[in-house]
Design an enzyme around this catalytic site. Structure first.
Site, PDB file in Angstrom:
ATOM      1  N   PHE A 148      30.102  43.449  47.592  1.00 30.47           N
ATOM      2  CA  PHE A 148      28.917  43.817  48.380  1.00 30.47           C
ATOM      3  C   PHE A 148      28.549  45.292  48.253  1.00 30.47           C
ATOM      4  O   PHE A 148      27.424  45.680  48.520  1.00 30.47           O
ATOM      5  CB  PHE A 148      29.141  43.474  49.875  1.00 30.47           C
ATOM      6  CG  PHE A 148      29.981  44.493  50.616  1.00 30.47           C
ATOM      7  CD1 PHE A 148      29.397  45.653  51.119  1.00 30.47           C
ATOM      8  CD2 PHE A 148      31.341  44.319  50.786  1.00 30.47           C
ATOM      9  CE1 PHE A 148      30.159  46.612  51.787  1.00 30.47           C
ATOM     10  CE2 PHE A 148      32.114  45.267  51.435  1.00 30.47           C
ATOM     11  CZ  PHE A 148      31.521  46.412  51.939  1.00 30.47           C
ATOM     12  N   CYS A 280      34.617  52.036  46.246  1.00 32.08           N
ATOM     13  CA  CYS A 280      35.965  51.842  45.678  1.00 32.08           C
ATOM     14  C   CYS A 280      36.539  53.153  45.191  1.00 32.08           C
ATOM     15  O   CYS A 280      37.734  53.256  44.943  1.00 32.08           O
ATOM     16  CB  CYS A 280      35.920  50.851  44.528  1.00 32.08           C
ATOM     17  SG  CYS A 280      34.894  51.444  43.188  1.00 32.08           S
TER      18      CYS A 280
HETATM   19  P1  NAD Z   1      35.664  40.642  48.045  1.00 30.54           P
HETATM   20  O1  NAD Z   1      36.887  40.563  47.205  1.00 30.54           O
HETATM   21  O2  NAD Z   1      35.719  40.108  49.425  1.00 30.54           O
HETATM   22  O3  NAD Z   1      34.462  39.846  47.319  1.00 30.54           O
HETATM   23  C1  NAD Z   1      34.123  40.079  45.972  1.00 30.54           C
HETATM   24  C2  NAD Z   1      33.483  38.824  45.403  1.00 30.54           C
HETATM   25  O4  NAD Z   1      34.429  37.758  45.440  1.00 30.54           O
HETATM   26  C3  NAD Z   1      32.258  38.349  46.176  1.00 30.54           C
HETATM   27  O5  NAD Z   1      31.295  37.886  45.262  1.00 30.54           O
HETATM   28  C4  NAD Z   1      32.810  37.216  47.040  1.00 30.54           C
HETATM   29  O6  NAD Z   1      31.843  36.218  47.325  1.00 30.54           O
HETATM   30  C5  NAD Z   1      33.914  36.647  46.180  1.00 30.54           C
HETATM   31  N1  NAD Z   1      35.012  36.079  46.963  1.00 30.54           N
HETATM   32  C6  NAD Z   1      35.448  36.475  48.200  1.00 30.54           C
HETATM   33  N2  NAD Z   1      36.483  35.720  48.603  1.00 30.54           N
HETATM   34  C7  NAD Z   1      36.723  34.841  47.614  1.00 30.54           C
HETATM   35  C8  NAD Z   1      37.689  33.794  47.440  1.00 30.54           C
HETATM   36  N3  NAD Z   1      38.603  33.517  48.382  1.00 30.54           N
HETATM   37  N4  NAD Z   1      37.657  33.092  46.296  1.00 30.54           N
HETATM   38  C9  NAD Z   1      36.742  33.356  45.342  1.00 30.54           C
HETATM   39  N5  NAD Z   1      35.800  34.324  45.456  1.00 30.54           N
HETATM   40  C10 NAD Z   1      35.794  35.071  46.566  1.00 30.54           C
HETATM   41  O7  NAD Z   1      35.179  42.162  48.027  1.00 30.54           O
HETATM   42  P2  NAD Z   1      34.010  42.831  48.883  1.00 30.54           P
HETATM   43  O8  NAD Z   1      34.434  42.931  50.298  1.00 30.54           O
HETATM   44  O9  NAD Z   1      32.704  42.203  48.566  1.00 30.54           O
HETATM   45  O10 NAD Z   1      33.984  44.298  48.223  1.00 30.54           O
HETATM   46  C11 NAD Z   1      34.835  45.332  48.613  1.00 30.54           C
HETATM   47  C12 NAD Z   1      36.063  45.402  47.729  1.00 30.54           C
HETATM   48  O11 NAD Z   1      35.680  45.579  46.361  1.00 30.54           O
HETATM   49  C13 NAD Z   1      36.949  46.599  48.045  1.00 30.54           C
HETATM   50  O12 NAD Z   1      38.292  46.180  47.974  1.00 30.54           O
HETATM   51  C14 NAD Z   1      36.630  47.592  46.932  1.00 30.54           C
HETATM   52  O13 NAD Z   1      37.642  48.511  46.638  1.00 30.54           O
HETATM   53  C15 NAD Z   1      36.420  46.663  45.792  1.00 30.54           C
HETATM   54  N6  NAD Z   1      35.650  47.302  44.741  1.00 30.54           N
HETATM   55  C16 NAD Z   1      36.319  47.684  43.623  1.00 30.54           C
HETATM   56  C17 NAD Z   1      35.642  48.329  42.607  1.00 30.54           C
HETATM   57  C18 NAD Z   1      36.355  48.755  41.370  1.00 30.54           C
HETATM   58  O14 NAD Z   1      35.687  49.160  40.445  1.00 30.54           O
HETATM   59  N7  NAD Z   1      37.657  48.693  41.295  1.00 30.54           N
HETATM   60  C19 NAD Z   1      34.264  48.569  42.733  1.00 30.54           C
HETATM   61  C20 NAD Z   1      33.611  48.140  43.885  1.00 30.54           C
HETATM   62  C21 NAD Z   1      34.319  47.507  44.890  1.00 30.54           C
END
Ligand code: NAD
Length: 494
Positions: A148, A280
């Site tokens: 998100f 992140c």
């Molecule tokens: P999230 O892991 O909750 O969701 C990411 C994606 O996975 C979304 O599209 C979501 O719908 C999907 N998803 C969620 N739960 C799932 C499940 N159980 N099974 C399959 N798919 C699932 O992450 P978020 O809250 O949207 O984003 C924040 C996180 O992303 C933080 O941990 C941040 O550090 C990380 N992030 C990392 C980077 C990087 O480059 N390393 C960049 C941006 C964000």
């Protein structure tokens, strides 16, 4: 209340059998519902991508580059409209939304140079009359699953290069702020991308699992939290797919005694509280070496009272709300818990009152944090800055290296020798020297180490052209049939 639908084969589609709420985090108002894709919806998107693949992979490199150039122009022209969509669903302030669009544009610019990136190699006369050359071909259908917190930039990290390489894509954005991805897909169409090359499906685990299990998906790019990244990596690679899965972070900013304390305080405040800490690459731990803590903590504290927190559409706001009410409450619980664990809560953002039903919380500064406390071990993803005090440079390096994450790190110093040693010893994928958020420009690739990345390819830039292509090596000769003969021995070189 509008319904946000999938975008498949150039058409808005999807019935609201299952839906999720999309809020304006600044008001708490439920603005839209988003269709949560069924397995059948996702299979339809995969089929559209598969059907578009033969045409797109055969499209000349110059025509693909034309699409990227037009997209770059359109994105710059519509940046204000797109930033408003981001602020309306994510909550970050408009200038920050414009900033992420600018960083995403770098990926489109890099992808515009696809002709150069896709060059193969050629060796003539490797054996008598024999030549060898290599080509880079698309992997096939790519699934892109995004978080998100950067609803424009992270999709562009993936889709710009994937499409430039001749792949077709199914993008599954976060269900919390899904509109920007649909807008991007429409912009790609306007830039001349054929229908079906970029499809968007919305949804949750049901949609993601369908992508991971489909035999018609060849590669998966994921960015999100570490537990989900790990699960995605395991499931998709067990299914034989090429996977890169970027996870969460706990980014440290180490400040040495010779650093300029006022400049370090400005950098720490910007990097810890910008985008409400929902980056992140946000700095969430300050490692104060020697007597730095005694000087830096008060310098940071002095700056916090005047930060303007409010609706991101208000030009005066410097920080917006968090993404959901639940996330806001979870962030607040870490601040309360830190006090109970024995840390010193210097500024308690949970005490700040807001005249709004939005998902706001104030900024928090927590001193005397130790590595066993939850406020240190967990990725909080909110406006909370922890300060850990250590005596020496070596202790600071050991502390950072012992952390399970290795996304970004920063060192503040005026000592070039210490900076060089830090760069050499630190076990983190992206390092900033007097740069608090070292996100590489689009001509380099982005990726952390340890639990911040599963797989071996970093995202965007040169490594993405490697990830989104398969190489093929061709050995050829054009012999005179008069000299043809049978030879059963394994051919050697002559
Ligand atoms: P999230 O892991 O909750 O969701 C990411 C994606 O996975 C979304 O599209 C979501 O719908 C999907 N998803 C969620 N739960 C799932 C499940 N159980 N099974 C399959 N798919 C699932 O992450 P978020 O809250 O949207 O984003 C924040 C996180 O992303 C933080 O941990 C941040 O550090 C990380 N992030 C990392 C980077 C990087 O480059 N390393 C960049 C941006 C964000």
């Amino acid at each position: 209340m509008a319904l946000i639908r999938h975008y498949i084969d150039g058409q808005a589609t999807g019935d609201p059998v299952r839906t999720g709420p999309v809020f304006n985090p600044a008001t708490g108002e439920r603005r839209h519902d988003v269709v949560l894709g069924s397995a059948a919806d996702v299979e339809q998107a995969i089929a559209a991508a598969r059907a578009a693949l033969p045409g797109w992979r055969a499209t000349s490199l110059t025509k693909r580059a034309d699409v990227m150039f037009r997209l770059r122009h359109l994105l710059a022209e519509r940046s204000g409209e797109l930033a408003a969509i981001v602020t309306g669903e994510h909550g970050k302030v408009l200038s920050d939304a414009a900033g992420e669009i600018g960083r995403g544009l770098e990926n489109v610019e890099f992808a515009s140079g696809l002709i150069n990136q896709l060059k193969g190699e050629y060796s003539q006369q490797v054996s008598s009359g024999v030549d060898v050359h290599s080509v880079k071909q698309p992997v096939g259908v790519v699934a892109c699953i995004t978080p998100f917190n950067f609803p424009v930039m992270v999709p562009l990290w993936m889709v710009a290069s994937a499409i430039a390489c001749g792949n077709t894509v199914v993008l599954k954005p976060s269900e919390k702020d899904p509109s920007a991805s649909v807008y991007l897909a429409e912009l790609f169409r306007e830039a001349g991308l054929p229908a079906g090359v970029l499809n968007v499906v919305h949804g949750d685990k049901v949609a993601v699992d369908t992508l991971l299990d489909s035999p018609d998906v060849d590669a998966v790019s994921f960015v999100g939290s570490t537990p989900i990244a790990r699960a995605i990596y395991q499931r998709a690679s067990a299914n034989g797919k090429r996977v890169q899965a970027l996870g969460g972070a706990k980014n440290h900013m180490v400040v040495l005694e010779d650093a300029d304390i006022e400049a370090a305080a400005d950098a720490a405040v910007s990097a810890a509280y910008g985008s409400a800490g929902e980056r992140c690459m946000a700095v969430s731990v300050l490692v104060a070496v020697g007597d730095v803590g005694d000087r830096l903590v008060p310098a940071i504290e002095r700056r916090l009272d005047s930060l303007v927190i409010g609706d991101g559409t208000d030009a005066a706001s410097e920080m917006g709300p968090l993404i959901t009410r639940e996330h806001r409450d979870k962030v607040a619980s870490y601040v309360t818990g830190a006090g109970a664990e024995g840390a010193t809560v210097v500024v308690d953002g949970t005490a700040k009152q807001f005249d709004s039903d939005g998902f706001f919380v104030g900024v928090s500064l927590i001193d005397d944090v130790t590595t066993g406390m939850k406020v240190y071990t967990d990725e909080i993803f909110g406006p909370v800055l922890s300060v850990v005090r250590v005596d020496t440079f070596e202790e600071a390096v050991a502390l950072v290296n012992a952390n399970q994450y290795g996304n970004g790190v920063a060192l503040f110093t005026r000592d070039g020798g210490a900076a060089r040693q830090f760069e050499f010893d630190i076990e983190v994928g992206m390092v900033g020297i007097n740069v608090p958020i070292p996100v590489p420009i689009g001509a380099f690739s982005f990726g952390g180490w340890k639990n911040s990345l599963f797989g071996d390819a970093h995202i965007y830039g040169p490594e993405s052209f490697h990830f989104y292509t398969r190489s093929k090596v061709v050995t050829s000769r054009w012999p005179d049939p008069l000299h043809s003969k049978i030879e059963l021995a394994f051919p050697g070189n002559s």
